[in-house]
Write an enzyme that holds these catalytic residues in place. Structure first.
Site, mmCIF file in Angstrom:
data_model
loop_
_atom_site.group_PDB
_atom_site.id
_atom_site.type_symbol
_atom_site.label_atom_id
_atom_site.label_comp_id
_atom_site.label_asym_id
_atom_site.label_seq_id
_atom_site.Cartn_x
_atom_site.Cartn_y
_atom_site.Cartn_z
ATOM 1 C CB SER A 175 -42.809 -14.296 -13.862
ATOM 2 O OG SER A 175 -41.613 -14.300 -13.128
ATOM 3 C CG HIS A 203 -45.838 -13.498 -17.132
ATOM 4 N ND1 HIS A 203 -46.450 -14.690 -16.860
ATOM 5 C CD2 HIS A 203 -44.535 -13.660 -16.829
ATOM 6 C CE1 HIS A 203 -45.556 -15.538 -16.387
ATOM 7 N NE2 HIS A 203 -44.386 -14.932 -16.366
ATOM 8 C CE LYS A 235 -44.662 -18.197 -18.784
ATOM 9 N NZ LYS A 235 -43.380 -17.602 -18.495
HETATM 10 C C1 PLP Z 1 -42.095 -18.219 -18.446
HETATM 11 C C2 PLP Z 1 -41.078 -17.143 -18.599
HETATM 12 C C3 PLP Z 1 -39.986 -17.311 -19.455
HETATM 13 C C4 PLP Z 1 -39.679 -18.639 -20.092
HETATM 14 O O1 PLP Z 1 -40.490 -18.880 -21.184
HETATM 15 P P1 PLP Z 1 -40.639 -20.396 -21.686
HETATM 16 O O2 PLP Z 1 -41.123 -20.265 -23.078
HETATM 17 O O3 PLP Z 1 -41.601 -21.022 -20.767
HETATM 18 O O4 PLP Z 1 -39.277 -21.019 -21.586
HETATM 19 C C5 PLP Z 1 -39.153 -16.246 -19.651
HETATM 20 N N1 PLP Z 1 -39.345 -15.065 -19.019
HETATM 21 C C6 PLP Z 1 -40.366 -14.891 -18.163
HETATM 22 C C7 PLP Z 1 -40.535 -13.564 -17.510
HETATM 23 C C8 PLP Z 1 -41.254 -15.922 -17.925
HETATM 24 O O5 PLP Z 1 -42.238 -15.767 -17.055
#
Ligand code: PLP
Length: 393
Positions: A175, A203, A235
């Site tokens: 991330s 991602h 995302k």
């Molecule tokens: C953003 C993210 C999450 C969390 O996801 P949400 O739906 O925003 O809680 C989990 N793992 C990674 C690698 C992330 O970047």
């Protein structure tokens, strides 16, 4: 009582204090932040779907048809047909037997890890894994072994030296660095050492792999090699919620044991309605990924010639490495003076000495908007690069 105020003041002095800006209007590159117009290069809306009219329309019709509230948890009476329809779509999208819809990616990771490993077991976790994975590891009660980022040789030694039930967990696309885990090697190691592999591709889904199907399929791996994948819908999918996809046995186990699945209210069914449409757009609209790739390539070649320190990333996450958190804030401030919003990422989100600007791209950025970013970076570059040279003597 602890001196909370003093702790906050220390944070401020170290350049680690965090503030929330207030946005208004729908999420898109041009935003209003604290009342000022800004051009943002920091959201995770990689495909530009967060305000897509078709998704808004799907959510609206979902609201009309199914109402608003989730009403209860999935195991009482909250598991709606729309949630189930989304799970079927996500299973097909990921080419897996099934999927389980969670409220957030954070909760999916905590739920999966705590359900599948506990006291007496060992979890192996990449040093740069997301905070939600770290928290899942801590909550699980298992012993946790952190292996250096992407270092499969060290992981192999750790696995060989460990008895009992083993779980290996990694981000797919990392991330904060934007690089991709060595998934094929990880899958081979896990098979050799009878370890369960979980890949959180928050991602990757939507952005990489055939039709955006993620890093695991991009690596040519299936449910046989990587039993469980975690994805978020917040995302690239542009909505909200998350999923775990894999074989029925493990999903059934999660329904019985994942506390963050069981003890929370189901998400609004209309959100699942919108997410169903989003999965279709992600699969079908190749032009978004093509445009995104072009933006990323242009940015990389031009920013590198300005002397910026980039990471080896081919994903929409393009960090500019700075080092000192105060310097990262300063560059972020320079860009903000020029109407650009790019957030500085500082410890504890990244290791000490690795503060950075996390530039992210979206398919909804235009070439002209990229030009604006590049021009602002060009103007801010001499100072930043000169300062770095000075601080290294
Ligand atoms: C953003 C993210 C999450 C969390 O996801 P949400 O739906 O925003 O809680 C989990 N793992 C990674 C690698 C992330 O970047």
């Amino acid at each position: 009582m602890r001196d909370f105020a003093a702790e906050l003041e220390q944070r401020r002095e170290a350049g680690l204090y965090r503030v929330r800006r207030q946005m208004s209007g729908p999420h898109q590159p041009l935003l209003t932040a604290d009342g000022d117009p800004v051009l943002a290069f920091c959201s995770n809306d990689y495909l530009g779907l967060a305000s897509h009219p078709e998704l808004v329309a799907a959510a609206t019709s979902g609201l009309d048809e199914h109402g608003l509230g989730g009403a209860s948890s999935h195991l009482i009476c909250g598991h709606h047909g729309e949630h189930h329809r989304l799970e079927d779509k996500l299973a097909a999208f990921t080419r897996r037997s099934g999927a389980l819809f969670f409220s957030t990616g954070y909760m999916a990771n905590v739920g999966v890890i705590t359900a599948l490993a506990g006291k007496g077991d060992t979890i192996f976790s990449d040093a740069l894994n997301h905070a939600s994975i770290i928290d899942g590891c801590r909550l699980s009660g298992a012993s946790v072994r952190i292996y250096p980022h992407g270092d499969t040789a060290t992981l192999a030694e750790q696995l060989a030296a460990t008895e009992g039930h083993k779980l290996v967990v990694t981000d797919g696309v990392f991330s904060m660095d934007g690089d991709i885990a060595p998934l094929r090697e990880l899958a081979t190691l896990c098979r050799r050492h009878d370890a369960l592999l979980v890949v959180d591709d928050a991602h990757g889904f939507g952005c990489i792999g055939p039709q955006g199907r993620g890093a695991v399929l991009e690596a040519g791996l299936t449910e046989d090699n990587v039993p469980l994948v975690v994805g978020t819908l917040g995302k690239a999918f542009g909505t909200s919620g998350a999923f775990v996809a894999g074989p029925p046995l493990l999903l059934d186990y999660l329904v019985q044991k994942a506390r963050s699945y069981i003890y929370t209210t189901a998400m609004p069914p209309a959100l699942a309605t919108a997410s169903c449409r989003s999965v279709e757009l992600v699969e079908q609209d190749e032009h978004r990924r093509t445009h995104l790739t072009r933006l990323i390539n242009r940015f990389r070649s031009e920013a590198a010639t300005m002397g910026y320190d980039l990471m080896p990333s081919a994903t929409p996450i393009q960090p500019i490495m700075i080092g000192d958190p105060r310097e990262a804030i300063r560059l972020s401030g320079e860009l903000e003076k020029r109407g650009l919003l790019v957030t500085a990422i500082r410890p504890p989100t990244v290791p000490h000495g690795e503060s950075r600007l996390r530039v992210t791209f979206s398919a909804s950025h235009t070439d002209e908007q990229l030009d604006q970013l590049l021009a602002a970076l060009r103007e801010s570059a001499p100072k930043i690069v000169a300062d770095r040279a000075l601080s290294s003597v």
